[in-house]
Design an enzyme around this catalytic site. Structure first.
Site, PDB file in Angstrom:
ATOM      1  N   CYS A   1       1.071   1.345 -15.878  1.00  0.00           N
ATOM      2  CA  CYS A   1       2.372   0.469 -15.885  1.00  0.00           C
ATOM      3  C   CYS A   1       2.220  -0.672 -16.862  1.00  0.00           C
ATOM      4  O   CYS A   1       1.437  -1.147 -17.054  1.00  0.00           O
ATOM      5  CB  CYS A   1       2.543  -0.281 -14.326  1.00  0.00           C
TER       6      CYS A   1
ATOM      7  N   CYS B   1       3.036  -8.393 -13.163  1.00  0.00           N
ATOM      8  CA  CYS B   1       3.532  -8.171 -12.032  1.00  0.00           C
ATOM      9  C   CYS B   1       2.548  -8.368 -10.751  1.00  0.00           C
ATOM     10  O   CYS B   1       1.459  -7.782 -10.938  1.00  0.00           O
ATOM     11  CB  CYS B   1       4.172  -6.786 -12.109  1.00  0.00           C
TER      12      CYS B   1
ATOM     13  N   CYS C   1       0.929  -4.551  -7.827  1.00  0.00           N
ATOM     14  CA  CYS C   1      -0.328  -4.024  -7.795  1.00  0.00           C
ATOM     15  C   CYS C   1      -1.423  -4.861  -8.238  1.00  0.00           C
ATOM     16  O   CYS C   1      -1.308  -5.528  -9.198  1.00  0.00           O
ATOM     17  CB  CYS C   1      -0.324  -2.727  -8.686  1.00  0.00           C
TER      18      CYS C   1
ATOM     19  N   CYS D   1       9.050   1.167 -11.386  1.00  0.00           N
ATOM     20  CA  CYS D   1       8.088   0.612 -10.824  1.00  0.00           C
ATOM     21  C   CYS D   1       7.210   1.971 -10.512  1.00  0.00           C
ATOM     22  O   CYS D   1       7.982   2.629  -9.596  1.00  0.00           O
ATOM     23  CB  CYS D   1       8.359  -0.101  -9.713  1.00  0.00           C
TER      24      CYS D   1
ATOM     25  N   GLN E   1       7.138   2.763   8.690  1.00  0.00           N
ATOM     26  CA  GLN E   1       5.935   2.871   7.836  1.00  0.00           C
ATOM     27  C   GLN E   1       6.541   3.107   6.383  1.00  0.00           C
ATOM     28  O   GLN E   1       7.261   3.858   6.199  1.00  0.00           O
ATOM     29  CB  GLN E   1       5.018   3.681   8.029  1.00  0.00           C
TER      30      GLN E   1
ATOM     31  N   TYR F   1       3.286  -2.977  21.201  1.00  0.00           N
ATOM     32  CA  TYR F   1       3.862  -3.385  19.683  1.00  0.00           C
ATOM     33  C   TYR F   1       4.472  -1.919  19.303  1.00  0.00           C
ATOM     34  O   TYR F   1       4.235  -1.333  18.148  1.00  0.00           O
ATOM     35  CB  TYR F   1       2.697  -3.664  18.983  1.00  0.00           C
TER      36      TYR F   1
ATOM     37  N   GLU G   1       7.823  -3.573  23.513  1.00  0.00           N
ATOM     38  CA  GLU G   1       8.075  -4.203  22.310  1.00  0.00           C
ATOM     39  C   GLU G   1       8.693  -5.543  22.508  1.00  0.00           C
ATOM     40  O   GLU G   1       9.628  -5.589  23.244  1.00  0.00           O
ATOM     41  CB  GLU G   1       9.039  -3.176  21.432  1.00  0.00           C
TER      42      GLU G   1
ATOM     43  N   ASP H   1      -0.627  -1.451  18.028  1.00  0.00           N
ATOM     44  CA  ASP H   1      -0.182  -1.376  16.522  1.00  0.00           C
ATOM     45  C   ASP H   1       0.320  -2.798  16.282  1.00  0.00           C
ATOM     46  O   ASP H   1       1.601  -2.818  16.041  1.00  0.00           O
ATOM     47  CB  ASP H   1       0.484  -0.216  16.388  1.00  0.00           C
TER      48      ASP H   1
ATOM     49  N   CYS I   1      -3.152  -3.289  10.417  1.00  0.00           N
ATOM     50  CA  CYS I   1      -2.633  -3.196   8.769  1.00  0.00           C
ATOM     51  C   CYS I   1      -3.504  -4.555   8.169  1.00  0.00           C
ATOM     52  O   CYS I   1      -3.476  -5.068   7.141  1.00  0.00           O
ATOM     53  CB  CYS I   1      -1.313  -3.277   8.498  1.00  0.00           C
TER      54      CYS I   1
END
Length: 453
Positions: A74, A80, A83, A162, A286, A315, A336, A384, A411
């Site tokens: 890139c 940037c 990443c 990108c 996701q 969740y 939820e 989750d 995550c």
């Protein structure tokens, strides 16, 4: 200890990588963190910041290169912040993420008997994002710019491409930039808190190619609205939905609560294997569809469903994992706290003809106890949570419920490790599988299996 001062030029060997992907050089055990330096490299660096317990360095020269170093493809990578790992070979990225998980669960938390699997990677770790959130601004020449933020700042790097976004998204971005210029649309200026156009958000269905374009504006009034829609349809006649989202708050939150459909449907459709999902502009879905299927398949493997189990999906969001599991379970109960997500989950259950599902809005720890009072006893609990992990009251409720298995998707492995230590009162952490949902970045997702002792 050897003196360390700002602007010092030093040499050293990189001995480790941080969870942010920064190289670590140590001087008498004092760590210096150096972005884009890799393990075993002998480097020259400049001290740019000194704190009490660490310093930050800037890489100047690499005297001995790592065999894992590659040329970032890139052209914006050095500036940037999107990443962090393009300079590291993909095989080494996967190993680094596994090491992060080993460090958290085995070295720090001493889950020595728990298996840490290899990171599940992608065959082609590029162009994977099905959602782009692109800030809009102006440069010093008062020209419209669009792209992504410089690392740890709100300075927009003006970009035309990108490599981790869906290729359609960059086509939309470049066309929208041209349209905003041609129609002289007012651009939001964050420092002044004035102007109209704040963000462009693009969502695509990975398996359906349906596309939603969302313009996030600082207020509802938008004189050029119809002209913009007309030009978008000329350029992208197959677009499924065009929306305006109103965000007049002066915060870092990208989207506001109110959305107006300017063209087409309110939602787009996507599929995960045999399940179909309606996705709105606000839905949590996701980002990497290909890896999501691998993540969910591993979760189903851990759940060990035979068709006779009652599954509790906490969740649950718009019901993705619960509906993914429903064909393999006796009944799935989802909970939820976000009302609109539960509405989406209920609609998705209807679309998929999942008659063995129940979705309820509320706090998980409260709804679980209500279900328990009704005699509902889950065999498997799916967890989750957001990055902050589970509330401790929720963990304590799980411990009183005592399901046979807990499958925990995270995550943020650091908060998952914290929660695992609480669950250890009654549960054995059997294994953890890292899944690379965000190649070229330092983020790692994990799915873990806990069995009742």
């Amino acid at each position: 200890m050897q003196a360390i001062a700002k602007n010092d030029i030093k040499t050293g060997t990189v001995v480790d990588l941080t969870h942010e992907g920064h190289g670590v050089v140590k001087i008498d055990r004092f760590p210096i963190f150096i972005p884009q330096a890799l393990i075993n490299e002998q480097i020259e660096y400049k001290i740019i910041k000194v704190k009490k317990n660490f310093a930050i360095g800037k890489l100047l020269n690499i005297n001995t290169r790592s065999e894992n170093r590659v040329a970032p493809p890139c052209i914006y990578y050095e500036r940037c912040g999107g990443c962090q790992l393009q300079h590291l070979s993909y095989e080494a990225q996967l190993e680094m993420k596994k090491e992060q998980v080993i460090n958290l669960f085995q070295r720090k938390a001493h889950f020595d008997n728990s298996k840490i699997n290899d990171t599940v990677g992608m065959t082609d770790p590029w162009r994977y994002r099905n959602k782009s959130q692109i800030p809009v601004g102006k440069n010093e020449q008062n020209e419209v710019i669009m792209g992504f933020y410089r690392q740890r700042s709100h300075d927009i790097i003006d970009m035309e491409s990108c490599l981790i976004q869906d290729s359609q998204h960059q086509e939309v971005m470049n066309e929208v930039k041209s349209i905003l210029k041609d129609l002289n649309v007012s651009i939001y200026q964050e420092q002044l808190k004035k102007g109209l156009m704040r963000h462009l958000v693009v969502r695509t269905g990975y398996h359906t190619d349906e596309m939603m374009i969302i313009f996030v504006t600082n207020g509802k009034k938008w004189p050029q609205k119809n002209a913009v829609v007309e030009k978008i349809l000329d350029a992208f006649p197959n677009v499924t939905s065009i929306k305006q989202n109103i965000n007049d708050s002066h915060s870092n939150v990208i989207m506001g609560r109110q959305s107006i459909t300017l063209y087409g449907k309110d939602t787009i459709i996507d599929q995960l294997t045999d399940s179909t999902f309606k996705i709105s502009d606000q839905s949590f879905y996701q980002i990497n569809s290909e890896q999501t299927e691998k993540l969910y398949n591993k979760a189903i493997e851990y759940a060990q469903l035979t068709g006779n189990e009652v599954v509790l999906d906490t969740y649950c969001g718009i019901g993705t994992i619960g509906l993914y599991m429903a064909p393999h379970a006796k009944h799935v109960y989802g909970v939820e706290v976000v009302p609109s997500a539960i509405e989406d989950a209920q609609q998705n259950a209807t679309i998929n003809q999942c008659n063995n599902t129940t979705f309820v809005c509320g706090k998980a720890e409260e709804v679980i106890l209500q279900w328990k009072a009704q005699g509902i006893k889950p065999d498997v609990v799916m967890v989750d949570p957001p990055r902050k992990g589970c509330d401790e009251t929720f963990i304590q409720t799980l411990l009183t419920l005592e399901p046979k298995r807990i499958v925990y998707i995270s995550c943020n492995p650091a908060t998952q490790q914290r929660d695992a230590l609480l669950l250890a009162e009654k549960y054995q952490l059997e294994e953890v599988t890292p899944v690379d949902m965000f190649p070229q970045t330092t983020h790692v997702e994990t799915v873990a299996l806990f069995n009742l002792k």
